[in-house]
Design a protein around this motif. Structure first.
Motif, PDB file in Angstrom:
ATOM      1  N   GLY A 229     -43.297  36.397  -4.147  1.00  0.00           N
ATOM      2  CA  GLY A 229     -42.330  37.484  -4.084  1.00  0.00           C
ATOM      3  C   GLY A 229     -40.920  37.109  -4.469  1.00  0.00           C
ATOM      4  O   GLY A 229     -39.965  37.782  -4.072  1.00  0.00           O
ATOM      5  N   THR A 230     -40.761  36.033  -5.235  1.00  0.00           N
ATOM      6  CA  THR A 230     -39.422  35.619  -5.660  1.00  0.00           C
ATOM      7  C   THR A 230     -39.517  35.018  -7.064  1.00  0.00           C
ATOM      8  O   THR A 230     -40.559  35.063  -7.695  1.00  0.00           O
ATOM      9  CB  THR A 230     -38.800  34.637  -4.644  1.00  0.00           C
ATOM     10  N   ASP A 231     -38.428  34.464  -7.517  1.00  0.00           N
ATOM     11  CA  ASP A 231     -38.403  33.771  -8.802  1.00  0.00           C
ATOM     12  C   ASP A 231     -37.381  32.642  -8.697  1.00  0.00           C
ATOM     13  O   ASP A 231     -36.623  32.579  -7.717  1.00  0.00           O
ATOM     14  CB  ASP A 231     -38.077  34.734  -9.955  1.00  0.00           C
ATOM     15  N   PRO A 232     -37.345  31.731  -9.675  1.00  0.00           N
ATOM     16  CA  PRO A 232     -36.436  30.584  -9.566  1.00  0.00           C
ATOM     17  C   PRO A 232     -34.969  30.970  -9.367  1.00  0.00           C
ATOM     18  O   PRO A 232     -34.281  30.380  -8.529  1.00  0.00           O
ATOM     19  CB  PRO A 232     -36.649  29.829 -10.879  1.00  0.00           C
ATOM     20  N   ALA A 233     -34.478  31.952 -10.102  1.00  0.00           N
ATOM     21  CA  ALA A 233     -33.065  32.322  -9.997  1.00  0.00           C
ATOM     22  C   ALA A 233     -32.736  32.877  -8.609  1.00  0.00           C
ATOM     23  O   ALA A 233     -31.728  32.503  -8.009  1.00  0.00           O
ATOM     24  CB  ALA A 233     -32.702  33.331 -11.084  1.00  0.00           C
TER      25      ALA A 233
ATOM     26  N   PRO B 178     -43.941  26.827 -15.924  1.00  0.00           N
ATOM     27  CA  PRO B 178     -44.691  28.099 -15.819  1.00  0.00           C
ATOM     28  C   PRO B 178     -45.586  28.220 -14.587  1.00  0.00           C
ATOM     29  O   PRO B 178     -45.644  29.290 -13.975  1.00  0.00           O
ATOM     30  CB  PRO B 178     -45.516  28.135 -17.106  1.00  0.00           C
ATOM     31  N   SER B 179     -46.262  27.138 -14.182  1.00  0.00           N
ATOM     32  CA  SER B 179     -47.128  27.254 -13.002  1.00  0.00           C
ATOM     33  C   SER B 179     -46.309  27.446 -11.731  1.00  0.00           C
ATOM     34  O   SER B 179     -46.722  28.174 -10.823  1.00  0.00           O
ATOM     35  CB  SER B 179     -48.053  26.036 -12.877  1.00  0.00           C
ATOM     36  N   THR B 180     -45.126  26.841 -11.683  1.00  0.00           N
ATOM     37  CA  THR B 180     -44.249  27.031 -10.526  1.00  0.00           C
ATOM     38  C   THR B 180     -43.685  28.443 -10.517  1.00  0.00           C
ATOM     39  O   THR B 180     -43.640  29.092  -9.467  1.00  0.00           O
ATOM     40  CB  THR B 180     -43.104  25.997 -10.547  1.00  0.00           C
ATOM     41  N   VAL B 181     -43.276  28.928 -11.673  1.00  0.00           N
ATOM     42  CA  VAL B 181     -42.744  30.292 -11.771  1.00  0.00           C
ATOM     43  C   VAL B 181     -43.811  31.302 -11.359  1.00  0.00           C
ATOM     44  O   VAL B 181     -43.538  32.240 -10.607  1.00  0.00           O
ATOM     45  CB  VAL B 181     -42.229  30.578 -13.202  1.00  0.00           C
ATOM     46  N   LYS B 182     -45.042  31.089 -11.816  1.00  0.00           N
ATOM     47  CA  LYS B 182     -46.141  31.998 -11.462  1.00  0.00           C
ATOM     48  C   LYS B 182     -46.390  31.973  -9.952  1.00  0.00           C
ATOM     49  O   LYS B 182     -46.585  33.020  -9.328  1.00  0.00           O
ATOM     50  CB  LYS B 182     -47.405  31.593 -12.226  1.00  0.00           C
ATOM     51  N   ALA B 183     -46.350  30.782  -9.356  1.00  0.00           N
ATOM     52  CA  ALA B 183     -46.534  30.666  -7.903  1.00  0.00           C
ATOM     53  C   ALA B 183     -45.395  31.355  -7.165  1.00  0.00           C
ATOM     54  O   ALA B 183     -45.624  32.061  -6.176  1.00  0.00           O
ATOM     55  CB  ALA B 183     -46.640  29.202  -7.494  1.00  0.00           C
ATOM     56  N   LEU B 184     -44.161  31.175  -7.628  1.00  0.00           N
ATOM     57  CA  LEU B 184     -43.017  31.814  -6.981  1.00  0.00           C
ATOM     58  C   LEU B 184     -43.118  33.339  -7.060  1.00  0.00           C
ATOM     59  O   LEU B 184     -42.800  34.035  -6.100  1.00  0.00           O
ATOM     60  CB  LEU B 184     -41.699  31.335  -7.596  1.00  0.00           C
ATOM     61  N   ARG B 185     -43.566  33.835  -8.192  1.00  0.00           N
ATOM     62  CA  ARG B 185     -43.739  35.292  -8.313  1.00  0.00           C
ATOM     63  C   ARG B 185     -44.788  35.790  -7.333  1.00  0.00           C
ATOM     64  O   ARG B 185     -44.635  36.864  -6.747  1.00  0.00           O
ATOM     65  CB  ARG B 185     -44.094  35.655  -9.751  1.00  0.00           C
ATOM     66  N   ALA B 186     -45.844  35.012  -7.143  1.00  0.00           N
ATOM     67  CA  ALA B 186     -46.869  35.387  -6.163  1.00  0.00           C
ATOM     68  C   ALA B 186     -46.294  35.383  -4.747  1.00  0.00           C
ATOM     69  O   ALA B 186     -46.778  36.100  -3.871  1.00  0.00           O
ATOM     70  CB  ALA B 186     -48.069  34.445  -6.253  1.00  0.00           C
TER      71      ALA B 186
ATOM     72  N   LEU C  63     -37.240  32.815   4.058  1.00  0.00           N
ATOM     73  CA  LEU C  63     -37.751  33.793   3.099  1.00  0.00           C
ATOM     74  C   LEU C  63     -39.248  34.057   3.276  1.00  0.00           C
ATOM     75  O   LEU C  63     -39.852  34.780   2.485  1.00  0.00           O
ATOM     76  CB  LEU C  63     -37.462  33.322   1.676  1.00  0.00           C
ATOM     77  N   GLY C  64     -39.841  33.440   4.310  1.00  0.00           N
ATOM     78  CA  GLY C  64     -41.265  33.650   4.576  1.00  0.00           C
ATOM     79  C   GLY C  64     -42.180  32.821   3.697  1.00  0.00           C
ATOM     80  O   GLY C  64     -43.374  33.087   3.613  1.00  0.00           O
ATOM     81  N   ILE C  65     -41.623  31.796   3.056  1.00  0.00           N
ATOM     82  CA  ILE C  65     -42.421  30.927   2.186  1.00  0.00           C
ATOM     83  C   ILE C  65     -42.881  29.730   3.007  1.00  0.00           C
ATOM     84  O   ILE C  65     -42.137  28.773   3.203  1.00  0.00           O
ATOM     85  CB  ILE C  65     -41.612  30.490   0.940  1.00  0.00           C
TER      86      ILE C  65
END
Length: 199
Positions: free
Chosen positions: A181-185, A171-179, A52-54
């Motif tokens: 280009g994805t989200d937990p789900a 929340p900090s992990t979710v914010k990082a994931l959004r940065a 996923l390019g992460i």
């Protein structure tokens, strides 16, 4: 529980401490576990992140940006009478330029040098300090066991660590994931699809 961890999962735990140290954080969060797995793209879980390019570098940057206060945060603090620019200027007058940017305990190792050795470096000497695990990281590791049991697997791999991080959804992990280009789900769905394909 840790006796069930595979070599890759153990590297994730060790690597999370290195990531927190590298980012000059005072605690190890779930986001550091994610970065550590991203640093091992050949591992289950790490391969999905890589696809996923992460990358570990992208994770570090996303964690840095997630930790920074945004303009909304700065405005909220200003409404309480706290001016971040004034705080920084005062700290730099008292302790020197970049005082708020220095590593804890005066560690002066650069990011590139640390990442070349990770995860094989062993913390030694007075410059190294213990970095505690935050509640969300502990919950993610506990959840990794639940994820392995739910999949009827008797060992905990790096993929379970990632699933644990995603389930906790701090929340900090979710914010990082959004940065990133994805989200937990979405990331969870991708990882589970990769695990089904590999089975």
């Amino acid at each position: 529980m840790f006796e069930r961890f595979t070599k890759e999962a153990r590297f994730a735990v060790i690597g999370a401490q290195e990531e927190a140290r590298l980012l000059r954080h005072s605690r190890i969060g779930a986001e550091h576990l994610l970065a550590a797995v991203a640093g091992r793209p050949e591992s289950p879980g790490g391969a999905t992140l890589a696809r996923l390019g992460i990358t570990v570098e992208a994770c570090r940057e996303a964690i840095r940006s997630a930790a920074e206060l945004g303009e909304d945060d700065a405005e909220a603090l200003r409404s309480l009478g706290i001016d971040l620019s004034a705080v920084r200027a005062r700290a730099e007058r008292a302790f020197g330029p970049g005082a708020l940017d220095r590593a804890p305990d005066g560690a002066d190792e650069d990011e590139e040098a640390s990442s070349r050795r990770w995860p094989f470096r062993v913390a030694k000497g007075p410059r190294q300090h213990h970095i505690p695990f935050a509640k969300d990281a502990k919950q993610a590791l506990e959840q990794s066991l639940r994820e392995a049991l739910a999949r009827r697997e008797n060992r905990i791999g790096a993929e379970h660590v990632v699933l644990g991080v995603l389930t906790v959804g701090h929340p900090s992990t979710v914010k990082a994931l959004r940065a990133l280009g994805t989200d937990p789900a979405a990331l969870r769905a991708e990882l589970l699809a990769d695990l089904r394909a590999a089975a």
